[in-house]
Design a protein around this motif. Sequence first.
Motif, mmCIF file in Angstrom:
data_model
loop_
_atom_site.group_PDB
_atom_site.id
_atom_site.type_symbol
_atom_site.label_atom_id
_atom_site.label_comp_id
_atom_site.label_asym_id
_atom_site.label_seq_id
_atom_site.Cartn_x
_atom_site.Cartn_y
_atom_site.Cartn_z
ATOM 1 N N HIS A 87 0.748 -0.869 0.410
ATOM 2 C CA HIS A 87 0.042 -0.025 -0.458
ATOM 3 C C HIS A 87 1.033 1.267 -0.445
ATOM 4 C CE1 HIS A 87 -2.755 3.256 2.142
ATOM 5 N NE2 HIS A 87 -3.346 3.232 1.618
ATOM 6 N N HIS A 88 1.807 1.709 0.748
ATOM 7 C CA HIS A 88 2.531 2.288 0.923
ATOM 8 C C HIS A 88 3.987 1.994 1.448
ATOM 9 C CE1 HIS A 88 0.544 2.683 5.022
ATOM 10 N NE2 HIS A 88 1.705 2.766 4.923
ATOM 11 N N PHE A 89 5.400 3.343 1.484
ATOM 12 C CA PHE A 89 6.722 2.947 2.780
ATOM 13 C C PHE A 89 6.277 4.387 3.415
ATOM 14 C CE2 PHE A 89 7.874 4.694 -1.198
ATOM 15 C CZ PHE A 89 8.702 5.997 -0.411
ATOM 16 N N ALA A 90 7.102 4.071 4.146
ATOM 17 C CA ALA A 90 6.975 5.178 5.318
ATOM 18 C C ALA A 90 8.533 5.799 6.016
ATOM 19 C CB ALA A 90 6.084 4.935 7.166
ATOM 20 N N ILE A 91 8.177 7.172 5.862
ATOM 21 C CA ILE A 91 9.859 7.684 6.161
ATOM 22 C C ILE A 91 8.676 7.926 7.905
ATOM 23 C CG2 ILE A 91 11.192 8.928 5.778
ATOM 24 C CD1 ILE A 91 10.450 8.913 2.772
ATOM 25 N N HIS A 92 10.602 7.899 8.560
ATOM 26 C CA HIS A 92 10.309 8.251 9.916
ATOM 27 C C HIS A 92 11.071 9.594 10.117
ATOM 28 C CE1 HIS A 92 11.610 8.765 14.273
ATOM 29 N NE2 HIS A 92 10.565 8.230 14.722
ATOM 30 N N GLU A 98 6.210 21.139 -4.603
ATOM 31 C CA GLU A 98 5.376 20.892 -5.715
ATOM 32 C C GLU A 98 4.582 19.161 -5.072
ATOM 33 O OE1 GLU A 98 9.034 18.260 -6.679
ATOM 34 O OE2 GLU A 98 8.092 20.033 -6.286
ATOM 35 N N ALA A 99 4.372 18.581 -4.111
ATOM 36 C CA ALA A 99 3.684 17.504 -4.207
ATOM 37 C C ALA A 99 2.864 17.192 -3.602
ATOM 38 C CB ALA A 99 4.265 17.355 -2.605
ATOM 39 N N GLU A 100 1.768 16.400 -4.182
ATOM 40 C CA GLU A 100 0.585 16.213 -4.487
ATOM 41 C C GLU A 100 -0.133 15.547 -2.824
ATOM 42 O OE1 GLU A 100 -2.895 14.594 -6.911
ATOM 43 O OE2 GLU A 100 -1.561 14.795 -7.570
ATOM 44 N N PHE A 101 -0.772 16.252 -1.836
ATOM 45 C CA PHE A 101 -0.950 15.239 -0.718
ATOM 46 C C PHE A 101 -2.062 14.752 -0.503
ATOM 47 C CE2 PHE A 101 1.767 18.703 0.824
ATOM 48 C CZ PHE A 101 2.294 18.771 2.268
ATOM 49 N N ILE A 102 -2.171 13.435 -0.107
ATOM 50 C CA ILE A 102 -3.189 12.494 -0.263
ATOM 51 C C ILE A 102 -4.240 12.604 0.605
ATOM 52 C CG2 ILE A 102 -3.718 10.348 -0.262
ATOM 53 C CD1 ILE A 102 -1.384 9.350 -1.083
ATOM 54 N N ASP A 103 -3.614 13.184 1.962
ATOM 55 C CA ASP A 103 -5.222 13.620 3.218
ATOM 56 C C ASP A 103 -4.364 14.992 3.290
ATOM 57 O OD1 ASP A 103 -5.322 10.942 4.312
ATOM 58 O OD2 ASP A 103 -3.216 10.844 4.720
ATOM 59 N N TYR A 160 1.887 11.772 -2.715
ATOM 60 C CA TYR A 160 1.979 11.272 -3.443
ATOM 61 C C TYR A 160 3.169 11.371 -4.841
ATOM 62 C CZ TYR A 160 -3.189 10.483 -4.921
ATOM 63 O OH TYR A 160 -4.647 10.205 -4.953
ATOM 64 N N GLY A 161 4.049 10.000 -4.435
ATOM 65 C CA GLY A 161 4.707 10.604 -5.308
ATOM 66 C C GLY A 161 4.868 10.064 -6.557
ATOM 67 N N PRO A 162 5.538 10.762 -7.626
ATOM 68 C CA PRO A 162 5.716 10.644 -9.123
ATOM 69 C C PRO A 162 4.755 9.840 -9.915
ATOM 70 C CG PRO A 162 7.379 10.363 -8.690
ATOM 71 C CD PRO A 162 6.936 10.238 -7.656
ATOM 72 N N GLU A 163 4.723 8.995 -9.759
ATOM 73 C CA GLU A 163 4.221 7.949 -10.570
ATOM 74 C C GLU A 163 2.864 7.074 -10.019
ATOM 75 O OE1 GLU A 163 4.688 6.201 -13.474
ATOM 76 O OE2 GLU A 163 6.402 7.364 -13.303
ATOM 77 N N LYS A 164 2.526 8.304 -8.388
ATOM 78 C CA LYS A 164 1.220 8.251 -7.553
ATOM 79 C C LYS A 164 1.589 7.034 -6.519
ATOM 80 C CE LYS A 164 -1.251 11.227 -9.309
ATOM 81 N NZ LYS A 164 -0.594 12.738 -8.511
ATOM 82 N N GLU A 165 2.468 6.951 -6.458
ATOM 83 C CA GLU A 165 2.922 5.466 -5.484
ATOM 84 C C GLU A 165 2.365 6.482 -3.915
ATOM 85 O OE1 GLU A 165 6.539 7.630 -6.640
ATOM 86 O OE2 GLU A 165 5.112 6.420 -7.741
ATOM 87 N N TRP A 166 2.166 6.136 -3.157
ATOM 88 C CA TRP A 166 1.107 6.729 -1.347
ATOM 89 C C TRP A 166 2.954 6.545 -1.091
ATOM 90 C CZ3 TRP A 166 -3.866 6.005 1.461
ATOM 91 C CH2 TRP A 166 -4.228 6.336 0.261
ATOM 92 N N ILE A 167 3.710 7.867 -0.601
ATOM 93 C CA ILE A 167 4.555 8.050 0.325
ATOM 94 C C ILE A 167 3.953 8.199 1.537
ATOM 95 C CG2 ILE A 167 6.825 8.661 0.779
ATOM 96 C CD1 ILE A 167 6.727 9.358 -2.283
ATOM 97 N N GLU A 168 4.515 8.036 2.989
ATOM 98 C CA GLU A 168 3.403 8.145 3.778
ATOM 99 C C GLU A 168 4.985 8.965 5.295
ATOM 100 O OE1 GLU A 168 1.175 7.053 8.218
ATOM 101 O OE2 GLU A 168 2.383 5.329 6.734
ATOM 102 N N PHE A 169 4.623 10.155 6.013
ATOM 103 C CA PHE A 169 5.332 10.528 6.654
ATOM 104 C C PHE A 169 4.997 10.555 8.543
ATOM 105 C CE2 PHE A 169 6.736 12.389 2.741
ATOM 106 C CZ PHE A 169 7.799 13.091 2.982
ATOM 107 N N PHE A 170 5.707 9.733 9.121
ATOM 108 C CA PHE A 170 5.076 9.473 10.211
ATOM 109 C C PHE A 170 6.304 9.431 11.336
ATOM 110 C CE2 PHE A 170 4.932 5.235 12.116
ATOM 111 C CZ PHE A 170 3.417 4.951 12.523
ATOM 112 N N GLN A 171 4.947 9.682 12.329
ATOM 113 C CA GLN A 171 6.396 10.080 14.209
ATOM 114 C C GLN A 171 5.384 8.838 14.784
ATOM 115 O OE1 GLN A 171 6.057 14.168 14.646
ATOM 116 N NE2 GLN A 171 7.164 13.791 16.766
ATOM 117 N N ARG A 172 6.553 8.190 15.216
ATOM 118 C CA ARG A 172 5.925 8.111 16.461
ATOM 119 C C ARG A 172 6.388 8.727 18.015
ATOM 120 N NH1 ARG A 172 6.753 1.941 15.784
ATOM 121 N NH2 ARG A 172 6.941 1.470 13.635
#
Length: 139
Positions: free
Chosen positions: A86-91, A106-111, A127-139
Amino acid sequence: MVENFTRRFLIVSFQKRIDHVGIAVRDLETTLRFYTEVVGLELKDRVTHTNGVIQLAFLGFNGSNETEVELIQGYSDKLPAEGTVHHFAIHVHDLDSEYKRIQSTEAEFIDGEIITLPNGYRYFFIYGPEKEWIEFFQR
């Protein structure tokens, strides 16, 4: 010497890293059993999303703070036969600052906002450039 150690520690502790890879699943219980009993991962956390529908499970090895596998049930009932990442997440250390930084690109937000889960984890997607989902995540 102590100053150099402190500087290196702060740089490492604030660096971004891959936090987790999310896999959309049809049957969370069956998938959890497989990943724990067959693969050998351990269940580290389980939470119901704030929408009350999506079920999340985070798995890893030996209680460590490494990149995790996130299982996602309830996101879509139209999964391909081979499964879906579904996605990969960057901490990130400071999600609010990262959100503001990415708003200036220029990034397009999903949320349209930062989402907070019941366990305190916070995230947003772009969204990434190919419409892949990239999550930015904080614990």
